[in-house]
Scaffold this motif. Structure first.
Motif, PDB file in Angstrom:
ATOM      1  N   VAL A  90       0.864  -1.184   0.000  1.00 50.72           N
ATOM      2  CA  VAL A  90       0.000   0.000   0.000  1.00 50.72           C
ATOM      3  C   VAL A  90       0.895   1.227   0.000  1.00 50.72           C
ATOM      4  O   VAL A  90       1.867   1.302   0.763  1.00 50.72           O
ATOM      5  CB  VAL A  90      -0.919   0.020   1.235  1.00 50.72           C
ATOM      6  N   ASP A  94      -1.768   5.391  -3.329  1.00 48.42           N
ATOM      7  CA  ASP A  94      -3.016   4.628  -3.341  1.00 48.42           C
ATOM      8  C   ASP A  94      -4.112   5.373  -2.584  1.00 48.42           C
ATOM      9  O   ASP A  94      -5.261   5.463  -3.039  1.00 48.42           O
ATOM     10  CB  ASP A  94      -2.819   3.250  -2.693  1.00 48.42           C
ATOM     11  N   VAL A  95      -3.764   5.880  -1.415  1.00 49.28           N
ATOM     12  CA  VAL A  95      -4.739   6.612  -0.597  1.00 49.28           C
ATOM     13  C   VAL A  95      -5.242   7.832  -1.361  1.00 49.28           C
ATOM     14  O   VAL A  95      -6.457   8.073  -1.465  1.00 49.28           O
ATOM     15  CB  VAL A  95      -4.125   7.038   0.750  1.00 49.28           C
ATOM     16  N   GLU A 174     -11.229  -1.126  -2.398  1.00 56.84           N
ATOM     17  CA  GLU A 174      -9.859  -0.673  -2.167  1.00 56.84           C
ATOM     18  C   GLU A 174      -9.764   0.149  -0.883  1.00 56.84           C
ATOM     19  O   GLU A 174      -8.799   0.035  -0.118  1.00 56.84           O
ATOM     20  CB  GLU A 174      -9.380   0.168  -3.350  1.00 56.84           C
ATOM     21  N   LEU A 178      -7.500   0.150   2.909  1.00 63.46           N
ATOM     22  CA  LEU A 178      -6.814   1.306   3.484  1.00 63.46           C
ATOM     23  C   LEU A 178      -7.282   1.565   4.908  1.00 63.46           C
ATOM     24  O   LEU A 178      -6.482   1.884   5.797  1.00 63.46           O
ATOM     25  CB  LEU A 178      -7.060   2.544   2.611  1.00 63.46           C
ATOM     26  N   THR A 226      -7.783   9.036   7.190  1.00 66.61           N
ATOM     27  CA  THR A 226      -7.210   7.768   6.744  1.00 66.61           C
ATOM     28  C   THR A 226      -5.729   7.920   6.431  1.00 66.61           C
ATOM     29  O   THR A 226      -4.918   7.058   6.788  1.00 66.61           O
ATOM     30  CB  THR A 226      -7.964   7.249   5.505  1.00 66.61           C
ATOM     31  N   VAL A 230      -2.785   5.688   8.083  1.00 66.00           N
ATOM     32  CA  VAL A 230      -1.936   4.859   7.228  1.00 66.00           C
ATOM     33  C   VAL A 230      -0.470   5.226   7.437  1.00 66.00           C
ATOM     34  O   VAL A 230       0.400   4.351   7.551  1.00 66.00           O
ATOM     35  CB  VAL A 230      -2.331   5.005   5.745  1.00 66.00           C
TER      36      VAL A 230
END
Length: 250
Positions: A90, A94-95, A174, A178, A226, A230
């Motif tokens: 990840v 991606d986020v 997806e 996350l 998020t 992360v």
């Protein structure tokens, strides 16, 4: 007789034909491993082998290979010849990419769904998202991920746009990974304040403009939350993230 003991109807393939026993077991193995990966119970970047997965999950070799082939196609794992498989890492990108698309599509879904939603369904899912369920933090995060996805998919379905619905479904899958990585690893339940409740009121009232604004604000706020979690998980994994190319599992 318990429900689990009752005879179940045969499974069918997308073409309508009854699935063979091997295909059925392969799909079940795929569903199991996909849940483990998406929930980060198998962590991003983890290296796994067929013998390890067979022992851990009690899977047969044939069904496991069917499952792994599908997971490779999904981009959730990559094959490492003679070294097993690697779960997709990840990245910070991606986020950003997932939430950038959500910020465009979910306000549109809310606008189209205004006046067409099932209030009782949305309120029930919203209560679960707020943590009104028994169990420890880990259980509550699992409940949140499932209920939050269902909440947003219910709005997408009410929009009446099938393509929008399918696209959001993939994005929310997806996003689940996350959320699991950020909040699950940190053992913190997401706090979405009253965003869902306010959104429900505007959707039920048929106020498309207000629903669109709240939906966009909600996505942007949750994006920031998020990302923070992360990045914390990356630090916890003893990595040194440097946006936008930082990777967990590299």
């Amino acid at each position: 007789m318990a429900v689990a003991d009752m005879a179940q109807p045969p499974e069918f393939s997308p073409t309508g034909a009854a699935m063979s026993d091997a295909a059925l077991k392969g799909r079940q193995a795929y569903d199991l491993l996909r849940r483990e990966i998406v929930s980060c119970r198998i962590m991003p970047g983890a290296r796994v082998t067929e013998p390890e997965l067979m022992e851990r999950f009690g899977l047969g070799k044939a069904s496991l290979r069917i499952a792994l082939q599908r997971l490779v196609q999904d981009g959730l794992v990559s094959s490492m010849p003679r070294h097993g498989y690697r779960v997709a890492p990840v990245t910070v990108r991606d986020v950003d990419e997932v939430f950038a698309l959500r910020a465009v599509l979910e306000p549109l879904a809310a606008r189209l769904a205004a006046g067409r939603v099932n209030r009782a369904l949305l309120e029930r899912l919203e209560r679960i998202c707020r943590g009104e369920m028994p169990g420890d933090v880990g259980d509550q995060i699992d409940f949140f991920m499932e209920a939050n996805r269902s909440f947003h998919m219910a709005i997408a379905a009410a929009s009446g746009n099938d393509r929008l619905c399918r696209t959001l479904s993939g994005l929310l899958d997806e996003m689940t990974r996350l959320v699991a990585l950020g909040f699950g690893v940190q053992r913190v339940r997401p706090n979405i304040e009253n965003d869902h409740a306010v959104l429900i009121e505007h959707l039920v009232a048929g106020d498309a403009d207000a629903a669109e604004i709240v939906a966009r604000r909600h996505v942007e706020t949750f994006h920031a939350m998020t990302m923070e979690k992360v990045l914390a998980s990356m630090r916890h994994a003893a990595l040194s993230p440097a946006p936008p190319t930082a990777t967990l599992g590299a």
